[in-house]
Scaffold this motif. Structure first.
Motif, PDB file in Angstrom:
ATOM      1  N   ARG A 181      27.541  37.488  44.677  1.00  0.00           N
ATOM      2  CA  ARG A 181      28.872  36.870  44.711  1.00  0.00           C
ATOM      3  C   ARG A 181      29.950  37.929  44.584  1.00  0.00           C
ATOM      4  O   ARG A 181      29.883  38.798  43.706  1.00  0.00           O
ATOM      5  N   LYS A 182      30.932  37.819  45.442  1.00  0.00           N
ATOM      6  CA  LYS A 182      32.068  38.735  45.379  1.00  0.00           C
ATOM      7  C   LYS A 182      33.082  38.176  44.366  1.00  0.00           C
ATOM      8  O   LYS A 182      33.388  36.983  44.378  1.00  0.00           O
ATOM      9  N   VAL A 183      33.553  39.045  43.513  1.00  0.00           N
ATOM     10  CA  VAL A 183      34.549  38.633  42.524  1.00  0.00           C
ATOM     11  C   VAL A 183      35.861  39.334  42.859  1.00  0.00           C
ATOM     12  O   VAL A 183      35.911  40.558  42.953  1.00  0.00           O
ATOM     13  N   THR A 184      36.909  38.545  43.059  1.00  0.00           N
ATOM     14  CA  THR A 184      38.229  39.127  43.335  1.00  0.00           C
ATOM     15  C   THR A 184      39.152  38.732  42.192  1.00  0.00           C
ATOM     16  O   THR A 184      39.254  37.546  41.861  1.00  0.00           O
ATOM     17  N   LEU A 185      39.779  39.732  41.595  1.00  0.00           N
ATOM     18  CA  LEU A 185      40.567  39.446  40.397  1.00  0.00           C
ATOM     19  C   LEU A 185      41.990  39.964  40.536  1.00  0.00           C
ATOM     20  O   LEU A 185      42.212  41.013  41.139  1.00  0.00           O
ATOM     21  N   ASP A 186      42.924  39.212  39.947  1.00  0.00           N
ATOM     22  CA  ASP A 186      44.279  39.734  39.820  1.00  0.00           C
ATOM     23  C   ASP A 186      44.581  39.830  38.323  1.00  0.00           C
ATOM     24  O   ASP A 186      45.060  38.874  37.716  1.00  0.00           O
ATOM     25  N   LEU A 187      44.254  40.991  37.787  1.00  0.00           N
ATOM     26  CA  LEU A 187      44.389  41.138  36.341  1.00  0.00           C
ATOM     27  C   LEU A 187      45.823  41.385  35.901  1.00  0.00           C
ATOM     28  O   LEU A 187      46.127  41.324  34.718  1.00  0.00           O
ATOM     29  N   SER A 188      46.699  41.634  36.885  1.00  0.00           N
ATOM     30  CA  SER A 188      48.093  41.923  36.517  1.00  0.00           C
ATOM     31  C   SER A 188      48.714  40.701  35.822  1.00  0.00           C
ATOM     32  O   SER A 188      49.586  40.835  34.972  1.00  0.00           O
ATOM     33  N   LYS A 189      48.221  39.502  36.168  1.00  0.00           N
ATOM     34  CA  LYS A 189      48.757  38.286  35.535  1.00  0.00           C
ATOM     35  C   LYS A 189      48.496  38.298  34.032  1.00  0.00           C
ATOM     36  O   LYS A 189      49.174  37.633  33.270  1.00  0.00           O
ATOM     37  N   SER A 190      47.483  39.053  33.645  1.00  0.00           N
ATOM     38  CA  SER A 190      47.169  39.143  32.210  1.00  0.00           C
ATOM     39  C   SER A 190      47.710  40.445  31.624  1.00  0.00           C
ATOM     40  O   SER A 190      47.283  40.870  30.552  1.00  0.00           O
ATOM     41  N   GLY A 191      48.609  41.066  32.350  1.00  0.00           N
ATOM     42  CA  GLY A 191      49.243  42.286  31.849  1.00  0.00           C
ATOM     43  C   GLY A 191      48.343  43.502  31.942  1.00  0.00           C
ATOM     44  O   GLY A 191      48.577  44.506  31.262  1.00  0.00           O
ATOM     45  N   ILE A 192      47.343  43.431  32.796  1.00  0.00           N
ATOM     46  CA  ILE A 192      46.428  44.579  32.909  1.00  0.00           C
ATOM     47  C   ILE A 192      46.739  45.346  34.187  1.00  0.00           C
ATOM     48  O   ILE A 192      46.780  44.771  35.278  1.00  0.00           O
TER      49      ILE A 192
END
Ligand code: NOJ
Length: 608
Positions: A557-568
């Protein structure tokens, strides 16, 4: 045992008839206390309200030991206290912080220790009080705490309290148990169609089969038992019972225990009206009608005062002793209520909902975690996958092909979510269930009564798998239960040497969990909440952040994340550990997980 909401068997209620202290009980407890514990660690103290550090149990991992099956020092086929002491180095090395030992008190062993005939001693087959004191002292040297099992709902019918209670209707202990006259007319008919003058007071059924009322011919009354007839329920509406049980708690706290796992808390009280329970269609494994046990198995308010009073007993001891509740709850509100409005009841009400999901569903886990993580009283989540009453989760979650991978996946969820995890001995090896194949081999009485639909709980209580030798190295004698089939491949000796084993994975997880600030203290932040396949979350505190991603499917499974929403802001994640051969660092916004794989990575400020 089949899984149901009752499988963890338990939780919550009070109207107290405060009585005077029973002097005989108090003396008995005092006499035993005078046998001078070797390791008296918990000294009564004034509560230190200024203590601003977290109590130990907030960052602890609790490990459940079924003493009959863990380690057999005297090689008689049954585990014992000395056996546990001998294995403390193993437990230290594993990385657990506290041991919950299921009942090891004198007992006729009808329910393998949950039928207690003396609350203030150790069963001779398991050792002596001196052995127990030695265990506490040796564990302390390794910074491991001991939690005892407090069985408050019932005693054994061989306990002297019950023997006195049943001796006559006027005995001072009569009201320590729940005695009732037979039902008065109109009476149910017996099998020959005649009215039965000895009909039980109502239709309540024992969890372990048949009527919850046992006729006692000597005094011509029934006594109530939610479990086996050999486990009469104590009458918690009698203040003397509460006093006696709080004295039992003090007895063990004085010996240095760090708290109690509270057995069957849901069942302490019954509704005083003794109303019949509604009958549902069909029959259960014991041939009894299905029933909604709404009047004797519910979270009555009376339990709350009882728990607060017990907490006060604990609060008088140093080192923050803890209550770990067997709090089976149908609804999340019931589980949350167990903490108490002011978080002054059970600190760690066990959340059995992971044990009920039984399928790898990212959304189900996500929902369950969110529901408890955000509880309004700030109660500590207490997750559990397996215990001595339910089929081991190695089998429940395993698909038969990828069981070891899946065992690592569930371990990661248990040990990286925010909370106090409770492990069950052998889960760190991938010990599997071994149900009896023939009725004549069953040891657990419910398995005999309910065979073949109900095979009992022997299957999850088999001997710990120490090595690949005969009896898995548990004992040179024939063990009381046969070892599980996978002991040759899943045992401590072998897995210790294999960096890819389940044991090595658990050890690594336990160590990372301790060292990593985010995993230790961080809040839980759900990620990709629409992803059906991969459960992803952050643990985050200040600039420290850890990412956990669990592929719950048998496909990559490919995981695509937008961690900027969590301040990362980091672009690269530094891999802390993974259940597959992952590179040292990966893109923090996109990566692919192999089937059933887990990745734990540092995405904190200092990760790049
Ligand atoms: C819950 C315990 O976990 C179980 O093993 C026991 O049979 C019942 N309570 C009765 O004490």
């Amino acid at each position: 045992m089949k899984l149901s909401a009752k499988a963890g068997i338990l939780s919550l209620l009070s109207v107290f008839i405060y009585g005077t202290a029973d002097s005989a009980v108090a003396k008995d407890v005092e006499k035993k206390a005078a046998t001078k514990p070797v390791a008296k660690q918990s000294v009564e103290k004034k509560t230190n309200a200024k203590n601003s550090t977290d109590p130990w149990w907030k960052h602890a991992v609790i490990y459940e030991i079924y003493p009959r099956s863990f380690a057999d020092a005297d090689n008689n086929g049954m585990g014992d206290i000395k056996g546990i002491t001998q294995k403390l180095d193993y437990l230290k090395d594993l990385g657990v912080d506290a041991l919950w030992i299921t009942p090891c008190f004198p007992s006729p062993q009808v329910d393998f220790g949950y039928d207690i005939s003396d609350y203030c001693d150790i069963a001779p087959e398991y050792g002596t009080l001196a052995d127990f004191d030695e265990l506490v002292a040796e564990a302390k040297k390794r910074n491991i705490r001991i939690i005892m099992d407090l069985v408050m709902n019932h005693s054994s019918d061989k306990h002297k309290w019950f023997e006195e209670s049943r001796s006559s209707r006027t005995n001072p202990k009569r009201n320590w148990f729940v005695w009732r006259d037979p039902k008065s007319g109109p009476l149910p008919k017996n099998s020959s169609g005649a009215e039965d003058p000895k009909s039980p007071p109502n239709n309540w059924q024992a969890l372990f089969g048949h009527s919850a009322w046992q006729w006692d011919p000597k005094t011509n009354q029934y006594y109530y038992h939610f479990f086996y007839p050999e486990q009469p329920d104590l009458n918690w509406r009698n203040g003397q019972v509460k006093k006696a049980m709080n004295d039992v708690a003090r007895f063990w706290l004085d010996r240095g225990v760090a708290g109690f796992r509270l057995d069957a808390i849901n069942t302490l009280y019954e509704v005083p009206s003794l109303k019949d329970n509604p009958v549902k269609p069909g029959k259960n494994a014991y041939g009894d009608p299905n029933m909604d046990d709404k009047y004797n198995y519910l979270l009555l308010p009376e339990i709350k005062g009882t728990m607060r009073d017990l907490r006060k007993v604990l609060n008088n001891y140093q080192d923050n002793p803890v209550l770990l509740g067997e709090t089976t709850a149908e609804r999340i509100e019931q589980l949350i209520a167990a903490y108490g409005k002011n978080n002054d009841e059970i600190q760690l009400p066990m959340d059995f909902r992971f044990a009920y999901i039984n399928k790898l569903s990212a959304s189900e886990f996500r929902n369950k975690i969110a529901e408890i993580d955000e509880n309004e009283v700030g109660g500590q989540p207490t997750y559990v996958f397996s215990n001595h009453d339910i089929v081991r989760h190695y089998n429940r979650y395993g698909d038969g092909k990828n069981n070891d991978q899946i065992a690592k996946l569930t371990a990661a969820i248990l040990l990286t979510t925010r909370g106090t995890p409770v492990m069950y001995y052998g889960e760190e090896l991938g010990m599997e269930n071994r149900d009896p194949e023939r009725k004549e081999d069953v040891k657990d009485p419910i398995g005999i009564l309910g065979w073949p639909e109900q095979k009992g709980r022997d299957g999850c209580r088999t001997p710990m798998q120490w090595n690949a030798a005969k009896n898995a190295g548990f004992s040179t004698a024939n063990p009381w239960l046969p070892v599980a089939h996978n002991y040759k491949t899943h045992n401590v000796e072998l897995e210790d040497k294999d960096p890819a084993s389940i044991l090595s994975f658990y050890k690594q997880l336990l160590s990372v969990r301790k060292k990593n600030t985010a995993l230790k203290y961080g809040k839980y932040v759900a990620l990709n909440e629409d992803d059906e396949h991969v459960l992803s979350y952050l643990r985050k505190r200040g600039g420290a952040a850890a990412l956990v991603a669990c592929n719950m499917t048998d496909q990559p499974r490919k995981v695509t994340l937008d961690l900027s929403k969590s301040g990362i802001t980091v672009s690269e994640a530094k891999v802390l550990m993974a259940s597959y051969s992952a590179p040292d660092s990966i893109s923090a916004s996109s990566f692919t997980l192999p089937p059933y794989a887990v990745l734990i990575a540092d995405v904190g400020k200092s990760a790049n």
